[in-house]
Scaffold this motif. Sequence first.
Motif, PDB file in Angstrom:
ATOM      1  N   SER A   1       0.860  -1.180   0.000  1.00 26.86           N
ATOM      2  CA  SER A   1       0.000   0.000   0.000  1.00 26.86           C
ATOM      3  C   SER A   1       0.897   1.230   0.000  1.00 26.86           C
ATOM      4  CB  SER A   1      -0.893  -0.039   1.241  1.00 26.86           C
ATOM      5  OG  SER A   1      -1.771   1.042   1.255  1.00 26.86           O
ATOM      6  N   SER A   2       0.750   2.068  -1.020  1.00 28.06           N
ATOM      7  CA  SER A   2       1.643   3.197  -1.215  1.00 28.06           C
ATOM      8  C   SER A   2       0.868   4.498  -1.429  1.00 28.06           C
ATOM      9  CB  SER A   2       2.509   2.930  -2.461  1.00 28.06           C
ATOM     10  OG  SER A   2       3.226   4.085  -2.831  1.00 28.06           O
ATOM     11  N   PRO A   3       1.402   5.621  -0.949  1.00 34.43           N
ATOM     12  CA  PRO A   3       0.765   6.903  -1.243  1.00 34.43           C
ATOM     13  C   PRO A   3       0.877   7.270  -2.730  1.00 34.43           C
ATOM     14  CG  PRO A   3       2.608   7.198   0.291  1.00 34.43           C
ATOM     15  CD  PRO A   3       2.509   5.738  -0.025  1.00 34.43           C
ATOM     16  N   ASP A   4       1.741   6.571  -3.463  1.00 33.43           N
ATOM     17  CA  ASP A   4       1.892   6.784  -4.910  1.00 33.43           C
ATOM     18  C   ASP A   4       1.931   5.410  -5.588  1.00 33.43           C
ATOM     19  OD1 ASP A   4       2.622   7.414  -7.527  1.00 33.43           O
ATOM     20  OD2 ASP A   4       4.094   8.919  -6.919  1.00 33.43           O
ATOM     21  N   ALA A   5       0.747   4.818  -5.769  1.00 35.98           N
ATOM     22  CA  ALA A   5       0.659   3.460  -6.316  1.00 35.98           C
ATOM     23  C   ALA A   5       1.291   3.326  -7.694  1.00 35.98           C
ATOM     24  CB  ALA A   5      -0.793   2.985  -6.334  1.00 35.98           C
ATOM     25  N   PRO A   6       1.101   4.285  -8.637  1.00 35.25           N
ATOM     26  CA  PRO A   6       1.765   4.137  -9.936  1.00 35.25           C
ATOM     27  C   PRO A   6       3.295   4.061  -9.812  1.00 35.25           C
ATOM     28  CG  PRO A   6       0.003   5.746 -10.119  1.00 35.25           C
ATOM     29  CD  PRO A   6       0.163   5.425  -8.651  1.00 35.25           C
ATOM     30  N   ARG A   7       3.857   4.873  -8.922  1.00 38.48           N
ATOM     31  CA  ARG A   7       5.311   4.832  -8.709  1.00 38.48           C
ATOM     32  C   ARG A   7       5.712   3.471  -8.140  1.00 38.48           C
ATOM     33  NH1 ARG A   7       6.890   8.454  -4.184  1.00 38.48           N
ATOM     34  NH2 ARG A   7       6.239   6.618  -3.020  1.00 38.48           N
TER      35      ARG A   7
END
Length: 120
Positions: A16-22
């Motif tokens: 789980s990331s604050p910038d999923a595309p990255r």
Amino acid sequence: MTSTGHPHTPAWFDISSPDAPRARRFYQEMFGWPVNVLDETYALVGADGDRPAGGIGQAGPGSPYTGIVVYFQVDDVDTALARAEELGGSRTLEPQTLPGMGRMAVFTDPDGNPVGLLSP
């Protein structure tokens, strides 16, 4: 082993990331994972043609966790979650049913590490 014969081994991972595309780009380039983007918030990753091994999702202000969570196979999510709480863990994500995957929940262990549970 549990009564169904499967050990409590990792069954799924979720990033789980604050910038999923990255995050998708990073892990795809790092490990060569095929990425199947379901929508702007979640993608499945794993071997082409096989069942996915995990997913990468968008963390937001209301997300129950960020980072990597490993999910362990159990016979019953609700029973395992109650046991985790008896042992000092805390619920992070209430049990829920996922179409085609069964039930899942997340708790934190006494050290604050997020741990996932999956059951049929």
